[in-house]
Design an enzyme around this catalytic site. Structure first.
Site, PDB file in Angstrom:
ATOM      1  CG  ASP A 104       4.970   6.731   9.955  1.00  0.00           C
ATOM      2  OD1 ASP A 104       5.890   5.887   9.908  1.00  0.00           O
ATOM      3  OD2 ASP A 104       3.862   6.553   9.419  1.00  0.00           O
ATOM      4  CD  GLU A 113      -1.642   9.652  10.482  1.00  0.00           C
ATOM      5  OE1 GLU A 113      -1.640   8.755   9.633  1.00  0.00           O
ATOM      6  OE2 GLU A 113      -0.786  10.539  10.519  1.00  0.00           O
ATOM      7  CE1 TYR A 145      -0.642   1.174   9.916  1.00  0.00           C
ATOM      8  CE2 TYR A 145      -2.329   1.601  11.567  1.00  0.00           C
ATOM      9  CZ  TYR A 145      -1.009   1.629  11.165  1.00  0.00           C
ATOM     10  OH  TYR A 145      -0.058   2.096  12.038  1.00  0.00           O
ATOM     11  CB  SER A 189      -0.198  11.642   7.030  1.00  0.00           C
ATOM     12  OG  SER A 189       0.358  10.434   7.515  1.00  0.00           O
ATOM     13  N   GLY A 219       3.924   5.611   0.890  1.00  0.00           N
ATOM     14  CA  GLY A 219       4.451   4.975   2.093  1.00  0.00           C
ATOM     15  C   GLY A 219       5.646   5.683   2.683  1.00  0.00           C
ATOM     16  CG  LEU A 220       8.113   7.724   0.538  1.00  0.00           C
ATOM     17  CD1 LEU A 220       8.863   8.618  -0.431  1.00  0.00           C
ATOM     18  CD2 LEU A 220       8.986   6.556   0.972  1.00  0.00           C
ATOM     19  CD  GLU A 224       6.756  -1.035   7.214  1.00  0.00           C
ATOM     20  OE1 GLU A 224       6.393  -0.033   7.873  1.00  0.00           O
ATOM     21  OE2 GLU A 224       7.750  -1.027   6.466  1.00  0.00           O
ATOM     22  CG  HIS A 225       2.004  -3.472   9.715  1.00  0.00           C
ATOM     23  ND1 HIS A 225       0.798  -2.816   9.809  1.00  0.00           N
ATOM     24  CD2 HIS A 225       2.328  -3.475   8.392  1.00  0.00           C
ATOM     25  CE1 HIS A 225       0.413  -2.446   8.596  1.00  0.00           C
ATOM     26  NE2 HIS A 225       1.316  -2.825   7.721  1.00  0.00           N
ATOM     27  CB  THR A 226       7.105  -3.993  14.806  1.00  0.00           C
ATOM     28  OG1 THR A 226       7.870  -2.990  14.122  1.00  0.00           O
ATOM     29  CG2 THR A 226       7.318  -5.331  14.128  1.00  0.00           C
TER      30      THR A 226
END
Length: 391
Positions: free
Chosen positions: A171, A159, A221, A127, A123-124, A32-34
């Protein structure tokens, strides 16, 4: 059936048969966040999806209809450069149109009805599914010939520019490149990837929706991304070849800890350690050691909570509930943070008992109802087919 609902809505509004496309949401097992730090992630596309019915209308206007919101919006495509505006949901679609235009593609007028069952704010990656679904549909209708990777980049840029979220590419990549029954390890710097089989018969992924989405999520974020970039800039003074936190070792980070503001140090430490966890988790998955894999998930949540500070009390309670259940192998918050879902790994036979226990415990702890989702790993964005007018 969702596809029938969306296609019928299109036929009712516009009176001709559309192209029908499905775009899945995603889960991320670890990493996550990598992604925006040039690191590693381990996502999978899931059977929560956005359906699109799209067709060219012979005009210069894009007519958009959100089935879920029951709202319509029009975009005139010949009045100069497209720009973000209101309503917010339309920006994700307008951003995709703008990216095609920036690539020299003349986007003609089209009609679009879309809707789905990807929970917003969970969180799926709803967007990314919206962006990728329209990008894929326009690529088909206009015979543009863009690759799935280029469509992912295009959707990511939409985005950035139209939603104001400087997301990594995970994503969008996952929505377009998912493979049924597999997770995908993605190197977010080189964009090289490899698939690992995931035994969905023996092990299930259960999502627990905290039911909250704290308002600071998007701004925080972007702040985290800036903090990581600040850390890279400082470390580059000592290691000039450093391009991102992907290039940094823990030993290097510790050697120049004093040069980093304490908060920036913690952010960087989390990312460096999380990259190591993804690599280890893939080795455990290949070896079939799901207990060791789950331990990496628990460690990931601890880092997100303590060093990256993007968790929240509701997510922490859900992970504590999972840790207390004897059958759960691993659990962590998933997504940008400050709300949304936890992802929980457990044997298939234990799912019903866990869901019941977690629902009761969450209600007792926080006096909140708990919504859970059992997911199946599916393939990426695809055409379901043209809808026949006499259907």
């Amino acid at each position: 059936m969702l596809s029938t609902t969306i296609s019928d809505s299109f036929l009712g509004r516009y009176g001709y048969p559309p192209l029908l496309v499905r775009a899945p949401g995603r889960v991320n097992l670890i990493g996550e966040h990598t992604d925006y730090n040039g690191g590693f992630v381990l996502p999978a596309a899931i059977d929560r999806e956005i359906l699109f019915a799209v067709g060219l209308n012979g005009s210069t206007t894009a007519r958009l209809f959100s089935h879920d919101k029951q709202e319509a919006h029009e975009v005139e495509l010949t009045k100069g450069v497209l720009a973000p505006g209101k309503p917010m949901w339309a920006n994700y679609l307008t951003g995709v149109m703008a990216q095609f235009q920036q690539r020299g593609v003349a986007v003609p007028g089209f009609d679009c009805v879309f809707g789905g069952n990807v929970p917003m704010g969970a969180g799926l990656s709803s967007s990314a599914a919206v962006e990728c679904g329209l990008a894929f549909a326009l690529n088909q209708l206009l015979d543009t010939g863009l690759s799935r990777l280029e469509l992912a980049r295009l959707s990511q840029q939409a985005e950035h520019e139209f939603a104001g979220v400087r997301c990594g590419i995970m994503d969008q990549f996952t929505s377009l490149h998912g493979r049924a029954g597999h997770v995908v390890q993605l190197d977010c710097r080189s964009l090289e990837y490899q698939y690992f089989p995931f035994n969905s018969q023996a092990y299930h992924l259960v999502l627990c929706n905290s039911g909250v989405k704290h308002a600071l999520a998007d701004s925080a974020y972007n702040t985290r991304r800036q903090e990581c970039e600040q850390g890279v800039a400082i470390i580059r003074q000592y290691y000039p070849a450093t391009q991102s936190l992907r290039d940094v070792t823990l030993a290097q980070l510790e050697a120049y800890r004093a040069a980093l503001p304490p908060v920036v140090y913690r952010r960087c430490r989390y990312v460096v350690e999380e990259n190591q966890r993804v690599i280890a988790a893939c080795q455990h998955l290949a070896a079939g050691d799901m207990v060791a894999f789950g331990n990496q998930m628990f460690a990931s949540h601890a880092g997100l909570r303590d060093d990256y500070e993007v968790s929240c009390s509701e997510l922490d309670v859900l992970v504590q509930i999972a840790q207390a259940h004897p059958s759960v192998l691993g659990a962590r918050m998933m997504g940008g943070g400050f709300g949304g879902c936890t992802i929980n790994l457990l044997p298939a036979h234990a799912v019903a008992d866990f869901v019941l226990a977690a629902t009761v415990a969450y209600q007792q702890e926080l006096n909140r109802p708990l919504e859970t989702y059992q997911t199946t790993i599916v393939g990426g964005v695809s055409v379901l087919g043209p809808v026949l007018a006499n259907n």
